[in-house]
Design a protein around this motif. Structure first.
Motif, mmCIF file in Angstrom:
data_model
loop_
_atom_site.group_PDB
_atom_site.id
_atom_site.type_symbol
_atom_site.label_atom_id
_atom_site.label_comp_id
_atom_site.label_asym_id
_atom_site.label_seq_id
_atom_site.Cartn_x
_atom_site.Cartn_y
_atom_site.Cartn_z
ATOM 1 N N SER A 1 0.835 -1.196 0.000
ATOM 2 C CA SER A 1 0.000 0.000 0.000
ATOM 3 C C SER A 1 0.875 1.254 0.000
ATOM 4 C CB SER A 1 -0.929 0.012 1.221
ATOM 5 O OG SER A 1 -0.195 0.194 2.400
ATOM 6 N N MET A 2 0.256 2.380 -0.269
ATOM 7 C CA MET A 2 0.978 3.640 -0.396
ATOM 8 C C MET A 2 1.785 3.960 0.868
ATOM 9 S SD MET A 2 -0.376 7.531 -1.107
ATOM 10 C CE MET A 2 -1.476 7.053 -2.384
ATOM 11 N N PHE A 3 1.158 3.849 2.031
ATOM 12 C CA PHE A 3 1.824 4.137 3.291
ATOM 13 C C PHE A 3 1.705 2.910 4.185
ATOM 14 C CE2 PHE A 3 0.165 8.429 2.001
ATOM 15 C CZ PHE A 3 1.380 8.912 1.549
ATOM 16 N N SER A 4 2.649 2.006 4.034
ATOM 17 C CA SER A 4 2.558 0.764 4.792
ATOM 18 C C SER A 4 3.266 0.836 6.142
ATOM 19 C CB SER A 4 3.119 -0.393 3.973
ATOM 20 O OG SER A 4 4.485 -0.180 3.697
ATOM 21 N N HIS A 5 4.190 1.787 6.311
ATOM 22 C CA HIS A 5 4.932 1.903 7.569
ATOM 23 C C HIS A 5 5.141 3.391 7.867
ATOM 24 C CE1 HIS A 5 8.600 0.439 10.109
ATOM 25 N NE2 HIS A 5 7.698 1.048 10.838
ATOM 26 N N GLY B 1 -1.743 -0.042 7.094
ATOM 27 C CA GLY B 1 -0.323 0.063 7.408
ATOM 28 C C GLY B 1 -0.038 -0.093 8.888
ATOM 29 N N THR B 2 1.221 0.042 9.230
ATOM 30 C CA THR B 2 1.655 -0.028 10.615
ATOM 31 C C THR B 2 2.257 1.312 11.031
ATOM 32 O OG1 THR B 2 3.862 -0.814 10.035
ATOM 33 C CG2 THR B 2 2.187 -2.496 10.451
ATOM 34 N N CYS B 3 2.292 1.532 12.344
ATOM 35 C CA CYS B 3 2.846 2.777 12.875
ATOM 36 C C CYS B 3 3.900 2.487 13.923
ATOM 37 C CB CYS B 3 1.761 3.611 13.557
ATOM 38 S SG CYS B 3 0.506 4.290 12.482
ATOM 39 N N ASP B 4 4.915 3.322 13.936
ATOM 40 C CA ASP B 4 5.908 3.353 15.001
ATOM 41 C C ASP B 4 5.986 4.786 15.507
ATOM 42 O OD1 ASP B 4 6.774 0.708 15.074
ATOM 43 O OD2 ASP B 4 8.275 1.029 13.527
#
Length: 154
Positions: A3-7, A34-37
């Motif tokens: 996807s466009m913004f996966s992380h 997506g995922t976030c940190d």
């Protein structure tokens, strides 16, 4: 297909602007699956001032322990981030670094596969940025990936 913004990496410092950035990033992560940190950076001068100061903590068991004020603050912000994420059905990685926030985030991006950084802006004017600096401006200038800067509420 990725996807466009996966992380997504979010800079959080405990301010309302940084938590607004967190909220926006979580919305994007859910939209793009997506995922976030989260990166919590502690400037060296703050570390030096607070690392040696201790606070008393009473455990639920009744035991008493002492932790640094810095650890207490980090724990507080981490718990807030994780509570907010849990309410949105997300799990967020939490990373702490001692050092310049811009350098810490750029270093993390270079080793982690992050494809978007989201940071908040306090809305400082040009004169304030020249004197105080600006994490969001530094990230925009140094980042190898797109940066989304959320604006303060009017």
């Amino acid at each position: 297909m990725k996807s466009m913004f996966s992380h997504i990496l979010i800079g959080v410092d405990g301010s309302k602007e940084s938590f607004r950035a967190l909220s926006y990033a979580m919305t994007l992560a859910k939209q793009f699956n997506g995922t976030c940190d989260v990166m919590y950076s502690i400037p060296p001068r703050v570390y030096a001032e607070l690392a040696e100061r201790e606070v008393k903590i009473e455990e639920p068991s009744g035991d008493v322990k002492f932790i640094s004020m810095l650890q207490q603050e980090e724990n507080h912000i981490r718990d807030l981030v994780q509570d907010i994420a849990a309410k949105e059905g997300l799990t967020i990685g939490f990373h702490t670094r001692v050092g310049d926030p811009v350098d810490a985030m750029i270093e993390y991006v270079s080793t982690s596969g992050v494809d978007l950084i989201v940071v908040g802006s306090s809305g400082k004017g040009m004169a304030d940025r020249l004197i105080l600096g600006s994490v969001s401006t530094g990230i925009v200038h140094k980042s190898p990936v797109p940066v989304l800067v959320t604006k303060p509420e009017a």
